[in-house]
Design a protein around this motif. Structure first.
Motif, PDB file in Angstrom:
ATOM      1  N   LEU A 277      -2.845  12.335   6.468  1.00 28.23           N
ATOM      2  CA  LEU A 277      -2.143  13.120   5.454  1.00 28.23           C
ATOM      3  C   LEU A 277      -2.145  12.302   4.164  1.00 28.23           C
ATOM      4  O   LEU A 277      -1.428  11.309   4.050  1.00 28.23           O
ATOM      5  N   MET A 278      -2.973  12.706   3.227  1.00 28.57           N
ATOM      6  CA  MET A 278      -3.047  11.960   1.972  1.00 28.57           C
ATOM      7  C   MET A 278      -1.737  12.118   1.210  1.00 28.57           C
ATOM      8  O   MET A 278      -1.094  13.163   1.288  1.00 28.57           O
ATOM      9  N   GLY A 279      -1.307  11.030   0.563  1.00 29.68           N
ATOM     10  CA  GLY A 279      -0.011  11.063  -0.121  1.00 29.68           C
ATOM     11  C   GLY A 279       1.131  10.676   0.785  1.00 29.68           C
ATOM     12  O   GLY A 279       2.291  10.690   0.387  1.00 29.68           O
TER      13      GLY A 279
ATOM     14  N   GLY B  37       2.640   7.676   3.602  1.00 33.60           N
ATOM     15  CA  GLY B  37       2.538   6.290   4.066  1.00 33.60           C
ATOM     16  C   GLY B  37       2.445   5.320   2.912  1.00 33.60           C
ATOM     17  O   GLY B  37       2.104   5.691   1.784  1.00 33.60           O
ATOM     18  N   HIS B  38       2.784   4.079   3.215  1.00 34.53           N
ATOM     19  CA  HIS B  38       2.737   3.032   2.183  1.00 34.53           C
ATOM     20  C   HIS B  38       2.850   1.682   2.863  1.00 34.53           C
ATOM     21  O   HIS B  38       3.582   1.531   3.837  1.00 34.53           O
ATOM     22  N   ARG B  39       2.096   0.711   2.387  1.00 30.95           N
ATOM     23  CA  ARG B  39       2.128  -0.614   2.988  1.00 30.95           C
ATOM     24  C   ARG B  39       3.514  -1.257   2.828  1.00 30.95           C
ATOM     25  O   ARG B  39       3.969  -1.986   3.716  1.00 30.95           O
TER      26      ARG B  39
ATOM     27  N   ASP C 227       7.904  12.940  15.314  1.00 33.67           N
ATOM     28  CA  ASP C 227       8.101  11.560  15.807  1.00 33.67           C
ATOM     29  C   ASP C 227       6.986  10.612  15.376  1.00 33.67           C
ATOM     30  O   ASP C 227       7.228   9.456  15.053  1.00 33.67           O
ATOM     31  N   TYR C 228       5.743  11.117  15.367  1.00 34.59           N
ATOM     32  CA  TYR C 228       4.614  10.239  15.018  1.00 34.59           C
ATOM     33  C   TYR C 228       4.856   9.605  13.651  1.00 34.59           C
ATOM     34  O   TYR C 228       4.698   8.405  13.463  1.00 34.59           O
ATOM     35  N   PHE C 229       5.303  10.418  12.706  1.00 28.15           N
ATOM     36  CA  PHE C 229       5.492   9.931  11.336  1.00 28.15           C
ATOM     37  C   PHE C 229       6.797   9.160  11.226  1.00 28.15           C
ATOM     38  O   PHE C 229       6.878   8.133  10.552  1.00 28.15           O
TER      39      PHE C 229
HETATM   40  C1  SDX Z   1      -0.777   3.952  -3.682  1.00 30.39           C
HETATM   41  O1  SDX Z   1       0.361  -0.755  -2.793  1.00 30.39           O
HETATM   42  C2  SDX Z   1       0.862   0.040  -3.664  1.00 30.39           C
HETATM   43  O2  SDX Z   1       1.902  -0.226  -4.236  1.00 30.39           O
HETATM   44  C3  SDX Z   1       0.044   1.274  -3.956  1.00 30.39           C
HETATM   45  C4  SDX Z   1       0.687   2.302  -4.868  1.00 30.39           C
HETATM   46  C5  SDX Z   1       0.836   1.795  -6.289  1.00 30.39           C
HETATM   47  O3  SDX Z   1       1.696   2.302  -7.016  1.00 30.39           O
HETATM   48  O4  SDX Z   1      -0.021   0.938  -6.701  1.00 30.39           O
HETATM   49  O5  SDX Z   1       1.966   2.647  -4.368  1.00 30.39           O
HETATM   50  C6  SDX Z   1      -0.154   3.571  -4.973  1.00 30.39           C
HETATM   51  O6  SDX Z   1      -1.878   3.549  -3.425  1.00 30.39           O
HETATM   52  C7  SDX Z   1       0.011   4.786  -2.712  1.00 30.39           C
HETATM   53  C8  SDX Z   1      -0.774   5.041  -1.387  1.00 30.39           C
HETATM   54  C9  SDX Z   1      -1.766   6.176  -1.635  1.00 30.39           C
HETATM   55  N1  SDX Z   1      -2.623   6.361  -0.431  1.00 30.39           N
HETATM   56  C10 SDX Z   1      -2.507   7.417   0.372  1.00 30.39           C
HETATM   57  O7  SDX Z   1      -1.635   8.278   0.258  1.00 30.39           O
HETATM   58  C11 SDX Z   1      -3.576   7.498   1.463  1.00 30.39           C
HETATM   59  C12 SDX Z   1      -2.938   7.875   2.814  1.00 30.39           C
HETATM   60  N2  SDX Z   1      -2.108   6.763   3.276  1.00 30.39           N
HETATM   61  C13 SDX Z   1      -2.719   5.759   4.023  1.00 30.39           C
HETATM   62  O8  SDX Z   1      -4.034   5.689   4.314  1.00 30.39           O
HETATM   63  C14 SDX Z   1      -1.857   4.560   4.364  1.00 30.39           C
HETATM   64  O9  SDX Z   1      -0.598   4.999   4.659  1.00 30.39           O
HETATM   65  C15 SDX Z   1      -1.796   3.479   3.307  1.00 30.39           C
HETATM   66  C16 SDX Z   1      -3.164   3.043   2.925  1.00 30.39           C
HETATM   67  C17 SDX Z   1      -1.064   3.949   2.097  1.00 30.39           C
HETATM   68  C18 SDX Z   1      -1.045   2.318   3.908  1.00 30.39           C
HETATM   69  O10 SDX Z   1      -1.817   1.850   4.917  1.00 30.39           O
HETATM   70  P1  SDX Z   1      -1.309   0.686   5.887  1.00 30.39           P
HETATM   71  O11 SDX Z   1      -0.061   0.066   5.435  1.00 30.39           O
HETATM   72  O12 SDX Z   1      -2.482  -0.188   6.141  1.00 30.39           O
HETATM   73  O13 SDX Z   1      -0.897   1.473   7.139  1.00 30.39           O
HETATM   74  P2  SDX Z   1      -1.811   1.539   8.419  1.00 30.39           P
HETATM   75  O14 SDX Z   1      -3.143   2.078   8.026  1.00 30.39           O
HETATM   76  O15 SDX Z   1      -1.720   0.224   9.119  1.00 30.39           O
HETATM   77  O16 SDX Z   1      -1.055   2.668   9.286  1.00 30.39           O
HETATM   78  C19 SDX Z   1       0.024   2.330  10.135  1.00 30.39           C
HETATM   79  C20 SDX Z   1       0.040   3.464  11.161  1.00 30.39           C
HETATM   80  C21 SDX Z   1      -1.341   3.699  11.787  1.00 30.39           C
HETATM   81  O17 SDX Z   1      -1.111   4.255  13.050  1.00 30.39           O
HETATM   82  P3  SDX Z   1      -1.048   3.216  14.376  1.00 30.39           P
HETATM   83  O18 SDX Z   1      -2.359   2.441  14.363  1.00 30.39           O
HETATM   84  O19 SDX Z   1       0.157   2.320  14.143  1.00 30.39           O
HETATM   85  O20 SDX Z   1      -0.929   4.103  15.562  1.00 30.39           O
HETATM   86  O21 SDX Z   1       0.363   4.715  10.494  1.00 30.39           O
HETATM   87  C22 SDX Z   1      -0.743   5.588  10.564  1.00 30.39           C
HETATM   88  C23 SDX Z   1      -1.945   4.758  10.919  1.00 30.39           C
HETATM   89  O22 SDX Z   1      -2.907   5.518  11.605  1.00 30.39           O
HETATM   90  N3  SDX Z   1      -0.868   6.179   9.233  1.00 30.39           N
HETATM   91  C24 SDX Z   1      -1.079   7.464   8.973  1.00 30.39           C
HETATM   92  C25 SDX Z   1      -1.064   7.586   7.580  1.00 30.39           C
HETATM   93  N4  SDX Z   1      -0.853   6.399   7.021  1.00 30.39           N
HETATM   94  C26 SDX Z   1      -0.732   5.523   8.052  1.00 30.39           C
HETATM   95  N5  SDX Z   1      -1.280   8.507   9.798  1.00 30.39           N
HETATM   96  C27 SDX Z   1      -1.470   9.707   9.199  1.00 30.39           C
HETATM   97  N6  SDX Z   1      -1.459   9.910   7.857  1.00 30.39           N
HETATM   98  C28 SDX Z   1      -1.258   8.876   7.021  1.00 30.39           C
HETATM   99  N7  SDX Z   1      -1.255   9.077   5.698  1.00 30.39           N
END
Ligand code: SDX
Length: 392
Positions: A265-267, A269-271, A315-317
């Motif tokens: 789901l774009m938009g 999650g966040h590190r 729950d997943y989220f």
């Molecule tokens: C920005 O860093 C910043 O400050 C960035 C920012 C800024 O102002 O500069 O805030 C701007 O970049 C915001 C983020 C925009 N990106 C997105 O919306 C893309 C979708 N989100 C992700 O791909 C993800 O959430 C990140 C990249 C934002 C964060 O990635 P992480 O911290 O590396 O998280 P992860 O990939 O380790 O995921 C943890 C878990 C995983 O599942 P498990 O392996 O634990 O089972 O959560 C899941 C992931 O699969 N997961 C998601 C998800 N994001 C994480 N599952 C579904 N949809 C998602 N969006």
């Protein structure tokens, strides 16, 4: 060690360096620019005032702000030779590809800025970047739609000036709804800085080598383009469009839970934020207001709200603390302002330039600044002897 990329702040993360610009508490959903809560700046400030704050560390008084805005206006033109670069791109090039190239090429115009020892010269280079990125961004857009470039108008404030350069049709003056400029200015404030995100860390890593500010910021633009980072706002709109209707939301949520699908789901999650992104909360509220004031009824807003509702109770989220981030709603507002989807990440870059140049200045003016040199965990082959090709 305190050199960049080896400093351990002791809270389990590996901090890349020290900075006094922005503070984030990911668990509490707190974001401060130079100590001021983002909510207060969003309500009371302007983008140019926030840019001054990020660069200088203090809110400007009236004289300082007008001086800063005058300087930015004075440097908003781009050299006429830029047209040749622009006209060398394919019409259908992605504007982020054009912006990356155009910003880097600024280094070919300002020879005195290639090795800046003088803090005043550094400050001027930072002003140039803040001043010129809207002009360059608008030119990239107009070139891609076959319109003549518009020059910046000195009598307009920063964001209104950008919208005029971006939107004014050649044949008649632009009737700009003031709601649009105010909404975009607020989005610029919310996107101005965000600690050591991927693009800002890129700017600092490139800057730490002594490379000039133009190529350092161009590297930041390149990093921002990725869909995991700033490119997410464009990806959100595409995702909402593909979902299409509220009744399709649950299947999208289910698909995002299936790792095999590779769909996220774009938009979401966040590190760092393991709570609501405070910027997303503000944008969510302003989306309704702006679309209402502009008289825009976008069915994608219903899809977005339904998607958020479905994900937040799944729950997943919930277990993974995945909340909407800054990119989830911003595209709906950009769309309502008439900004094409391929320009969404360019909007992010315009705003984030204020943060990037502030971090670059902080680093360059730090006497302890050292070249960034991340290390790795080696997972390759152990030491072994060379084998002649006949034996392989
Ligand atoms: C920005 O860093 C910043 O400050 C960035 C920012 C800024 O102002 O500069 O805030 C701007 O970049 C915001 C983020 C925009 N990106 C997105 O919306 C893309 C979708 N989100 C992700 O791909 C993800 O959430 C990140 C990249 C934002 C964060 O990635 P992480 O911290 O590396 O998280 P992860 O990939 O380790 O995921 C943890 C878990 C995983 O599942 P498990 O392996 O634990 O089972 O959560 C899941 C992931 O699969 N997961 C998601 C998800 N994001 C994480 N599952 C579904 N949809 C998602 N969006």
């Amino acid at each position: 060690e305190t050199g960049c990329f080896t400093y351990d702040p002791g809270f389990g993360a590996t901090a890349s360096c020290k900075s006094a610009i922005t503070y984030i508490d990911g668990d509490a959903g707190v974001l401060l620019y130079r100590g001021y809560p983002i909510e207060q700046l969003a309500e009371k400030s302007s983008f140019t005032e926030v840019a001054y704050l990020l660069m200088h560390g203090e809110l400007p008084n009236a004289l300082q702000l007008s001086g800063f805005e005058h300087e930015v206006t004075h440097h908003s033109m781009m050299h006429e030779a830029f047209r040749t670069f622009l006209y060398g791109f394919r019409h259908d090039a992605h504007p982020m590809a054009m912006l990356t190239g155009m910003l880097g090429s600024l280094a070919s115009f300002y020879h005195n800025d290639l090795n800046i020892e003088d803090p005043e010269q550094r400050r001027l280079a930072a002003i140039r970047l803040i001043a010129k990125i809207p002009t360059i961004a608008a030119a990239c857009h107009r070139y891609s739609i076959g319109w003549p470039i518009r020059y910046p108008r000195n009598n307009l404030e920063y964001t209104t000036r950008f919208l005029h350069m971006m939107m004014e049709v050649p044949s008649e003056p632009l009737e700009l709804n003031p709601v649009a400029a105010k909404a975009l200015d607020l989005l610029f404030i919310l996107h101005a800085d965000h600690e050591q995100n991927a693009s800002t860390s890129t700017v600092r890593l490139v800057g730490s080598t002594g490379a000039n500010p133009y190529v350092s910021v161009a590297a930041g633009v390149a990093a921002l383009w990725g869909p995991a980072h700033g490119g997410a706002n464009e990806a959100v709109l595409k995702m909402l469009g593909e979902i299409g209707r509220p009744e399709n939301v649950q299947s999208a949520v289910d698909k995002a839970k299936d790792k095999e699908s590779g769909f996220r789901l774009m938009g979401f999650g966040h590190r760092v934020y393991k709570n609501f992104d405070p910027r997303a909360k503000i944008i969510r509220e302003m989306t309704y207001k702006v679309l209402g004031e502009l008289g825009v009824n976008d069915p994608l807003l219903d899809v977005a709200m339904k998607l958020e509702e479905a994900a937040l109770k799944d729950d997943y989220f919930v277990q993974r603390k995945l909340y909407p981030n800054v990119d989830f709603y911003s595209g709906i507002i950009y769309k309502a302002l008439g900004i094409p989807v391929e320009m969404f990440t360019v909007m992010f870059a315009i705003a984030r330039t204020a943060g990037w140049v502030s971090h670059w200045l902080e680093q360059q003016n730090d006497p302890e600044n050292r070249i960034g040199r991340p290390r790795q965990v080696y997972t390759g082959a152990p030491t072994r002897d060379y084998v002649g090709i006949a034996q392989r």
